[in-house]
Design a protein around this motif. Structure first.
Motif, PDB file in Angstrom:
ATOM      1  N   ASP A 102       0.849  -1.181   0.000  1.00  0.00           N
ATOM      2  CA  ASP A 102       0.000   0.000   0.000  1.00  0.00           C
ATOM      3  C   ASP A 102       0.886   1.233   0.000  1.00  0.00           C
ATOM      4  O   ASP A 102       1.981   1.231   0.581  1.00  0.00           O
ATOM      5  CB  ASP A 102      -0.910   0.029   1.237  1.00  0.00           C
ATOM      6  CG  ASP A 102      -2.031  -1.000   1.147  1.00  0.00           C
ATOM      7  OD1 ASP A 102      -2.470  -1.283   0.015  1.00  0.00           O
ATOM      8  OD2 ASP A 102      -2.458  -1.500   2.201  1.00  0.00           O
ATOM      9  N   ASN A 103       0.393   2.291  -0.630  1.00  0.00           N
ATOM     10  CA  ASN A 103       1.174   3.523  -0.711  1.00  0.00           C
ATOM     11  C   ASN A 103       1.029   4.328   0.586  1.00  0.00           C
ATOM     12  O   ASN A 103       0.431   5.402   0.624  1.00  0.00           O
ATOM     13  CB  ASN A 103       0.716   4.352  -1.915  1.00  0.00           C
ATOM     14  CG  ASN A 103       1.615   5.556  -2.151  1.00  0.00           C
ATOM     15  OD1 ASN A 103       2.735   5.608  -1.631  1.00  0.00           O
ATOM     16  ND2 ASN A 103       1.132   6.516  -2.914  1.00  0.00           N
ATOM     17  N   VAL A 104       1.572   3.747   1.669  1.00  0.00           N
ATOM     18  CA  VAL A 104       1.547   4.415   2.981  1.00  0.00           C
ATOM     19  C   VAL A 104       2.950   4.362   3.567  1.00  0.00           C
ATOM     20  O   VAL A 104       3.738   3.460   3.261  1.00  0.00           O
ATOM     21  CB  VAL A 104       0.535   3.742   3.943  1.00  0.00           C
ATOM     22  CG1 VAL A 104      -0.890   3.922   3.442  1.00  0.00           C
ATOM     23  CG2 VAL A 104       0.852   2.260   4.129  1.00  0.00           C
ATOM     24  N   LYS A 105       3.254   5.336   4.412  1.00  0.00           N
ATOM     25  CA  LYS A 105       4.586   5.396   5.003  1.00  0.00           C
ATOM     26  C   LYS A 105       4.702   4.522   6.248  1.00  0.00           C
ATOM     27  O   LYS A 105       5.794   4.079   6.597  1.00  0.00           O
ATOM     28  CB  LYS A 105       4.937   6.843   5.350  1.00  0.00           C
ATOM     29  CG  LYS A 105       5.088   7.739   4.122  1.00  0.00           C
ATOM     30  CD  LYS A 105       5.475   9.154   4.530  1.00  0.00           C
ATOM     31  CE  LYS A 105       5.652  10.034   3.304  1.00  0.00           C
ATOM     32  NZ  LYS A 105       6.008  11.433   3.662  1.00  0.00           N
ATOM     33  N   ASN A 106       3.579   4.302   6.930  1.00  0.00           N
ATOM     34  CA  ASN A 106       3.591   3.539   8.173  1.00  0.00           C
ATOM     35  C   ASN A 106       2.918   2.192   7.935  1.00  0.00           C
ATOM     36  O   ASN A 106       1.698   2.133   7.695  1.00  0.00           O
ATOM     37  CB  ASN A 106       2.869   4.310   9.279  1.00  0.00           C
ATOM     38  CG  ASN A 106       3.533   5.650   9.563  1.00  0.00           C
ATOM     39  OD1 ASN A 106       4.758   5.737   9.636  1.00  0.00           O
ATOM     40  ND2 ASN A 106       2.731   6.695   9.722  1.00  0.00           N
ATOM     41  N   LEU A 107       3.703   1.138   7.980  1.00  0.00           N
ATOM     42  CA  LEU A 107       3.223  -0.208   7.671  1.00  0.00           C
ATOM     43  C   LEU A 107       2.992  -0.981   8.964  1.00  0.00           C
ATOM     44  O   LEU A 107       3.756  -0.864   9.930  1.00  0.00           O
ATOM     45  CB  LEU A 107       4.247  -0.922   6.787  1.00  0.00           C
ATOM     46  CG  LEU A 107       4.520  -0.170   5.461  1.00  0.00           C
ATOM     47  CD1 LEU A 107       5.827  -0.629   4.845  1.00  0.00           C
ATOM     48  CD2 LEU A 107       3.369  -0.375   4.497  1.00  0.00           C
TER      49      LEU A 107
END
Length: 373
Positions: free
Chosen positions: A146-151
């Protein structure tokens, strides 16, 4: 060794060397003691002994407490002496009925441990202190599905590096450096466990194909750049510690605590600038000492160094600074180091180690020195 990455529950039983000397019981030791919830064998022994790590000698050859790990809150212990004048702790006959054929123990939960395992378990399993060069060579997170910084848990991570399919990995973040106060050089960096994952694609770094892992558990949000190491790497630790004093004198200090505070107490975990290179081993018991303040004895009377006049300081330290003799009226008195506590080393790296503070006479501080008697 299990493959699944979970907290490894070690049986922290403690084995001590035989001591020929008769144990010295404290003058104020009680004749009886009722075990309380939260007690450890170490705590109880500290009530009776100046050196609580000698607790097996206090429970020795005891038909009533044939397994001191199986005493419980509410049990009453009595201090007695054998025919040779050696002290022993025994179970109070009034509270425990013994069969002529052996000891009967009702099944209960909550037998008291030797040391509080919950406090050091994370450091016996996955928390680590690693060399910066080593960390730089490990596979690391490129991003996620997913295009998120926090996984977080459930995300797929893409990894730069070749991994082993179906193998579990710890995901770490580079933390603060542990600095040696003597050299101002970094000894290692804190490696902070942020999550665990299992690989399902090997990856091929030579052809630009990332490895893939699925996050099984996230202790905190995972970021690009966090690195991976096999889950059990660096976790080969003894299930049994043999508590002893180091064979040779050691000269080190407390350089950090895991609480990030500069002052701490019993059962806090600290970091020492001593390691395998100093012949330190898991199970070593060390004294914690603090330098007493320096005094300048001048014509105005004795004063602590920081309270003395600039002239008195210069006159008293002339020999140290210039090689000349100090003034007879300005004498520098360097006081000894006094014991303020004890600690037990439980995890050792090449340049540093983790230790548990097992007893304090005063609050412990970063900068206190560690040594043996």
């Amino acid at each position: 060794m299990i493959k699944k990455i979970a907290v490894v529950v070690l049986s922290l039983s403690i084995i001590f060397p035989a001591i020929a000397d008769i144990l010295k019981v404290k003058n104020n030791a009680p004749e009886q003691y009722v075990v309380k919830k939260g007690d450890t064998l170490w705590d109880i022994s500290a009530i009776y002994l100046e050196q609580p790590w000698l607790w097996p000698k206090l429970w020795r050859f005891n038909p009533q407490i044939d397994n001191p790990h199986l005493i419980y809150p509410g049990d009453t212990l009595s201090l007695v002496y054998d025919a040779d004048g050696r002290p022993m702790l025994v179970m109070n006959q009034k509270y425990k009925k013994l069969s002529p054929h052996g000891r009967k123990v009702m099944k209960k939960d909550g037998a008291i441990p030797t040391l509080p395992l919950e406090l050091i378990r994370p450091y016996l399993t996955y928390e680590q202190a690693l060399d910066e060069e080593y960390m730089a060579k490990q596979p690391y997170v490129l991003g996620g599905n997913d295009n998120v910084k926090n996984l977080i848990t459930g995300h797929i991570l893409y990894i730069k590096g070749n991994l082993v399919r179906s193998k579990y990995y710890g995901i770490y973040r580079k933390g603060e450096a542990y600095i040696d106060p003597k050299t101002d050089e970094p000894l290692a960096h804190e490696a902070i466990l942020v999550g665990t994952a299992r690989a399902f694609r090997n990856g091929d770094i030579d052809n630009g194909i990332p490895a893939s892992v699925r996050v099984k558990n996230a202790k905190r949000e995972i970021h690009a750049g966090d690195f991976l190491i096999p889950a059990m790497e660096g976790q080969s630790l003894p299930a049994f510690f043999s508590l002893t004093k180091p064979e040779k004198q050691v000269d080190g200090s407390i350089i950090a605590s895991t609480t990030k505070l500069r002052e701490f107490s019993k059962l806090d975990i600290v970091v020492l600038n001593l390691g395998k290179k100093d012949k330190l081993k898991a199970g070593h018991i060390l004294d914690i000492r603090r330098q007493s303040p320096t005094v300048v004895d001048s014509g105005d009377g004795p004063k602590y160094l920081e309270d003395s006049s600039r002239f008195a300081k210069m006159a008293a330290t002339a020999k140290d600074l210039f090689g000349s003799e100090p003034s007879a009226d300005n004498t520098l008195w360097k006081m000894p180091k006094e014991k303020v506590g004890e600690l037990m080393v439980f995890k050792v790296y090449n340049n540093l180690s983790y230790a548990l503070v097992t007893g304090t006479l005063r609050p412990i501080r970063v900068g206190d020195v560690v040594s043996i008697d």
